[in-house]
Design a protein around this motif. Structure first.
Motif, PDB file in Angstrom:
ATOM      1  N   VAL A 261      41.762  41.150  46.015  1.00 31.53           N
ATOM      2  CA  VAL A 261      41.758  42.147  47.095  1.00 31.53           C
ATOM      3  C   VAL A 261      42.378  43.445  46.609  1.00 31.53           C
ATOM      4  O   VAL A 261      41.874  44.545  46.882  1.00 31.53           O
ATOM      5  CB  VAL A 261      42.525  41.608  48.325  1.00 31.53           C
ATOM      6  CG1 VAL A 261      42.683  42.693  49.380  1.00 31.53           C
ATOM      7  CG2 VAL A 261      41.797  40.401  48.916  1.00 31.53           C
ATOM      8  N   GLY A 262      43.473  43.332  45.843  1.00 33.57           N
ATOM      9  CA  GLY A 262      44.120  44.521  45.315  1.00 33.57           C
ATOM     10  C   GLY A 262      43.223  45.300  44.381  1.00 33.57           C
ATOM     11  O   GLY A 262      43.207  46.545  44.409  1.00 33.57           O
ATOM     12  N   LEU A 263      42.463  44.601  43.547  1.00 35.47           N
ATOM     13  CA  LEU A 263      41.545  45.281  42.633  1.00 35.47           C
ATOM     14  C   LEU A 263      40.438  45.982  43.403  1.00 35.47           C
ATOM     15  O   LEU A 263      40.050  47.118  43.078  1.00 35.47           O
ATOM     16  CB  LEU A 263      40.951  44.279  41.653  1.00 35.47           C
ATOM     17  CG  LEU A 263      40.049  44.859  40.556  1.00 35.47           C
ATOM     18  CD1 LEU A 263      40.825  45.788  39.642  1.00 35.47           C
ATOM     19  CD2 LEU A 263      39.393  43.738  39.743  1.00 35.47           C
ATOM     20  N   ALA A 264      39.919  45.313  44.445  1.00 37.67           N
ATOM     21  CA  ALA A 264      38.863  45.925  45.260  1.00 37.67           C
ATOM     22  C   ALA A 264      39.364  47.161  45.998  1.00 37.67           C
ATOM     23  O   ALA A 264      38.630  48.136  46.183  1.00 37.67           O
ATOM     24  CB  ALA A 264      38.309  44.899  46.247  1.00 37.67           C
ATOM     25  N   MET A 265      40.631  47.157  46.419  1.00 35.67           N
ATOM     26  CA  MET A 265      41.182  48.267  47.192  1.00 35.67           C
ATOM     27  C   MET A 265      41.612  49.443  46.317  1.00 35.67           C
ATOM     28  O   MET A 265      41.406  50.601  46.681  1.00 35.67           O
ATOM     29  CB  MET A 265      42.373  47.775  48.018  1.00 35.67           C
ATOM     30  CG  MET A 265      42.030  46.806  49.128  1.00 35.67           C
ATOM     31  SD  MET A 265      43.517  46.175  49.964  1.00 35.67           S
ATOM     32  CE  MET A 265      44.269  47.701  50.528  1.00 35.67           C
ATOM     33  N   THR A 266      42.214  49.142  45.164  1.00 34.62           N
ATOM     34  CA  THR A 266      42.801  50.207  44.347  1.00 34.62           C
ATOM     35  C   THR A 266      41.980  50.559  43.114  1.00 34.62           C
ATOM     36  O   THR A 266      42.086  51.671  42.598  1.00 34.62           O
ATOM     37  CB  THR A 266      44.212  49.804  43.878  1.00 34.62           C
ATOM     38  OG1 THR A 266      44.119  48.696  42.969  1.00 34.62           O
ATOM     39  CG2 THR A 266      45.086  49.390  45.062  1.00 34.62           C
ATOM     40  N   GLY A 267      41.200  49.607  42.621  1.00 32.99           N
ATOM     41  CA  GLY A 267      40.469  49.837  41.380  1.00 32.99           C
ATOM     42  C   GLY A 267      41.339  49.791  40.149  1.00 32.99           C
ATOM     43  O   GLY A 267      40.862  50.005  39.037  1.00 32.99           O
ATOM     44  N   SER A 268      42.620  49.488  40.317  1.00 36.38           N
ATOM     45  CA  SER A 268      43.563  49.464  39.189  1.00 36.38           C
ATOM     46  C   SER A 268      43.926  48.021  38.861  1.00 36.38           C
ATOM     47  O   SER A 268      44.487  47.312  39.708  1.00 36.38           O
ATOM     48  CB  SER A 268      44.833  50.240  39.539  1.00 36.38           C
ATOM     49  OG  SER A 268      45.859  49.984  38.595  1.00 36.38           O
ATOM     50  N   PRO A 269      43.653  47.565  37.635  1.00 35.83           N
ATOM     51  CA  PRO A 269      44.023  46.182  37.282  1.00 35.83           C
ATOM     52  C   PRO A 269      45.535  45.973  37.250  1.00 35.83           C
ATOM     53  O   PRO A 269      46.009  44.882  37.561  1.00 35.83           O
ATOM     54  CB  PRO A 269      43.393  45.993  35.899  1.00 35.83           C
ATOM     55  CG  PRO A 269      43.183  47.367  35.368  1.00 35.83           C
ATOM     56  CD  PRO A 269      42.925  48.234  36.551  1.00 35.83           C
ATOM     57  N   VAL A 270      46.295  46.992  36.894  1.00 36.65           N
ATOM     58  CA  VAL A 270      47.751  46.873  36.886  1.00 36.65           C
ATOM     59  C   VAL A 270      48.261  46.679  38.311  1.00 36.65           C
ATOM     60  O   VAL A 270      49.095  45.807  38.588  1.00 36.65           O
ATOM     61  CB  VAL A 270      48.409  48.107  36.236  1.00 36.65           C
ATOM     62  CG1 VAL A 270      49.923  48.032  36.341  1.00 36.65           C
ATOM     63  CG2 VAL A 270      47.984  48.226  34.782  1.00 36.65           C
ATOM     64  N   ALA A 271      47.739  47.497  39.233  1.00 38.32           N
ATOM     65  CA  ALA A 271      48.116  47.340  40.643  1.00 38.32           C
ATOM     66  C   ALA A 271      47.673  45.987  41.173  1.00 38.32           C
ATOM     67  O   ALA A 271      48.382  45.357  41.970  1.00 38.32           O
ATOM     68  CB  ALA A 271      47.502  48.461  41.478  1.00 38.32           C
ATOM     69  N   ALA A 272      46.518  45.509  40.734  1.00 40.20           N
ATOM     70  CA  ALA A 272      46.025  44.208  41.184  1.00 40.20           C
ATOM     71  C   ALA A 272      46.969  43.091  40.761  1.00 40.20           C
ATOM     72  O   ALA A 272      47.241  42.170  41.540  1.00 40.20           O
ATOM     73  CB  ALA A 272      44.623  43.964  40.628  1.00 40.20           C
ATOM     74  N   LEU A 273      47.483  43.155  39.531  1.00 45.00           N
ATOM     75  CA  LEU A 273      48.435  42.141  39.079  1.00 45.00           C
ATOM     76  C   LEU A 273      49.716  42.191  39.915  1.00 45.00           C
ATOM     77  O   LEU A 273      50.278  41.150  40.289  1.00 45.00           O
ATOM     78  CB  LEU A 273      48.767  42.350  37.603  1.00 45.00           C
ATOM     79  CG  LEU A 273      47.651  42.061  36.602  1.00 45.00           C
ATOM     80  CD1 LEU A 273      48.109  42.400  35.181  1.00 45.00           C
ATOM     81  CD2 LEU A 273      47.209  40.606  36.667  1.00 45.00           C
TER      82      LEU A 273
ATOM     83  N   LEU B 149      39.011  46.681  32.684  1.00 45.51           N
ATOM     84  CA  LEU B 149      40.212  45.857  32.703  1.00 45.51           C
ATOM     85  C   LEU B 149      40.939  45.892  31.362  1.00 45.51           C
ATOM     86  O   LEU B 149      41.862  45.123  31.127  1.00 45.51           O
ATOM     87  CB  LEU B 149      39.849  44.411  33.042  1.00 45.51           C
ATOM     88  CG  LEU B 149      39.054  44.189  34.335  1.00 45.51           C
ATOM     89  CD1 LEU B 149      38.743  42.714  34.513  1.00 45.51           C
ATOM     90  CD2 LEU B 149      39.818  44.716  35.539  1.00 45.51           C
ATOM     91  N   ARG B 150      40.531  46.802  30.480  1.00 45.45           N
ATOM     92  CA  ARG B 150      41.060  46.828  29.119  1.00 45.45           C
ATOM     93  C   ARG B 150      42.582  46.980  29.081  1.00 45.45           C
ATOM     94  O   ARG B 150      43.239  46.411  28.208  1.00 45.45           O
ATOM     95  CB  ARG B 150      40.405  47.995  28.357  1.00 45.45           C
ATOM     96  CG  ARG B 150      40.821  48.114  26.901  1.00 45.45           C
ATOM     97  CD  ARG B 150      40.171  47.048  26.051  1.00 45.45           C
ATOM     98  NE  ARG B 150      40.533  47.159  24.645  1.00 45.45           N
ATOM     99  CZ  ARG B 150      40.082  46.372  23.691  1.00 45.45           C
ATOM    100  NH1 ARG B 150      39.223  45.416  23.995  1.00 45.45           N
ATOM    101  NH2 ARG B 150      40.458  46.527  22.432  1.00 45.45           N
ATOM    102  N   SER B 151      43.148  47.705  30.029  1.00 47.34           N
ATOM    103  CA  SER B 151      44.586  47.974  29.999  1.00 47.34           C
ATOM    104  C   SER B 151      45.423  46.713  30.164  1.00 47.34           C
ATOM    105  O   SER B 151      46.590  46.683  29.761  1.00 47.34           O
ATOM    106  CB  SER B 151      44.963  48.982  31.095  1.00 47.34           C
ATOM    107  OG  SER B 151      44.649  48.467  32.379  1.00 47.34           O
ATOM    108  N   VAL B 152      44.850  45.663  30.754  1.00 44.74           N
ATOM    109  CA  VAL B 152      45.624  44.435  30.953  1.00 44.74           C
ATOM    110  C   VAL B 152      45.087  43.262  30.140  1.00 44.74           C
ATOM    111  O   VAL B 152      45.723  42.205  30.098  1.00 44.74           O
ATOM    112  CB  VAL B 152      45.659  44.042  32.446  1.00 44.74           C
ATOM    113  CG1 VAL B 152      46.391  45.090  33.266  1.00 44.74           C
ATOM    114  CG2 VAL B 152      44.256  43.811  32.995  1.00 44.74           C
ATOM    115  N   THR B 153      43.930  43.415  29.501  1.00 48.69           N
ATOM    116  CA  THR B 153      43.366  42.292  28.763  1.00 48.69           C
ATOM    117  C   THR B 153      43.722  42.312  27.286  1.00 48.69           C
ATOM    118  O   THR B 153      43.685  41.263  26.629  1.00 48.69           O
ATOM    119  CB  THR B 153      41.833  42.275  28.893  1.00 48.69           C
ATOM    120  OG1 THR B 153      41.310  43.538  28.446  1.00 48.69           O
ATOM    121  CG2 THR B 153      41.403  42.019  30.324  1.00 48.69           C
TER     122      THR B 153
END
Length: 313
Positions: free
Chosen positions: A55-67, A124-128
């Protein structure tokens, strides 16, 4: 590097990646069990973390925020679980199993109502992947250990930090006392319930991050129903098998990650074992851990026992 070394490097790297979610959850479980709280609901906490991260990724588009949102989701879910097991003193095993069943239904409903067919957003490169300078160029181990997600590095550092905390800090001593003899700790004027509640929330935070890792990093940002597939129970077994020691937990989680990686890369290593047997191997190890726990009195003395001031044990 020849072909054989490349194959080994890829196998080790896959084992590391697959070990991360259970390692995070096992480190969290280790803390709560040391404090006397048996978090059987770990599977549900991971599921809530996974769906919250989607849900966080869908809302913000940021993988860091999603984590980060996944960690928050696991923590909030742990509040509900801890209210029942720590404060209301419900049976920790019964409530944990019920919580896991509830999590399966609620997260599936969230997927249908909120996520739908929403595609994962952005790169998602920043977190993978984070390559550590010089170390990532080492033969074999460079790709396996030093070209991983930053979440993996954080998990390793956390294991070391927990080892230091339990061995040298006052907080570590208090948490161990809450799990070994809560009545004596209370008689010394220390807040047993507060320590246990805090440990339960810490477990939820790490379980949420483990679930978020599964969703965002391992699955490309896509949440599917019951995507934890028993990893919460496996994480509980890892903490038991490792005797509640953080560094040993790190090693056991990596070993089970390698066993899981054999499902996909065993044939490239020349291992001719049926895939269903390889899939069952980590859970066989988990079963052995549960048996060992029942036969050997090595667990914290008050593990799973609700604390009630003046009631004794």
């Amino acid at each position: 590097m020849d072909l054989n070394s490349v194959t080994i490097a890829l196998f080790l790297a896959a084992g590391v990646r697959m070990s991360v979610p259970v390692l995070l959850a096992a480190l969290g479980e280790l803390v709560s069990e040391r404090a006397g709280v048996f978090t059987i609901g770990l599977e549900g906490l991971m599921l809530f973390g996974a769906v919250a991260s989607a849900v966080g990724l869908a809302m913000t588009g940021s993988p860091v925020a999603a984590l980060a949102i996944g960690m928050l989701g696991g923590t909030l879910a742990a509040v509900v679980l801890a209210l029942g097991t720590v404060l209301a003193r419900a049976n920790q095993i019964v409530m944990g199993i019920g919580f896991n069943l509830l999590a399966m239904g609620v997260t599936s409903l969230i997927r249908q109502l909120v996520l739908g067919d929403t595609p994962p957003a952005g790169s998602l490169r920043s977190v993978t992947m984070m390559k550590l300078p010089w170390l990532s160029d080492l033969p074999v181990v460079g790709r396996a250990l030093f070209s991983q997600s930053p979440v993996f590095y954080a998990a390793v550092l956390l294991a070391v930090a927990l080892w230091l905390m339990f061995r040298f800090s006052r907080l570590g001593l208090l948490l161990r006392a809450a799990g070994e003899n809560a009545s004596a700790l209370d008689a010394a004027g220390q807040p047993v319930l507060r320590l246990r509640f805090g440990a339960a929330l810490f477990t939820g935070m790490l379980a949420g991050l483990g679930g978020a890792y599964l969703c965002i990093i391992a699955s490309g940002g896509t949440f599917i129903d019951d995507m934890t597939a028993g990893r919460g129970y496996l994480a509980i077994a890892i903490s038991i098998f490792a005797r509640w020691l953080p560094l040993r937990t790190l090693l056991v989680a990596f070993a089970l990650g390698l066993l899981e990686a054999l499902q996909f890369q065993g044939q490239y290593l020349g291992i001719q074992i049926a895939t269903p047997l390889l899939m069952a191997t980590p859970f066989v190890v988990a079963l052995v851990a549960w048996v060992v726990m029942g036969r050997v009195g090595a667990a914290p003395g008050d593990l799973g026992k609700p604390f009630l001031r003046g009631a004794g044990h």
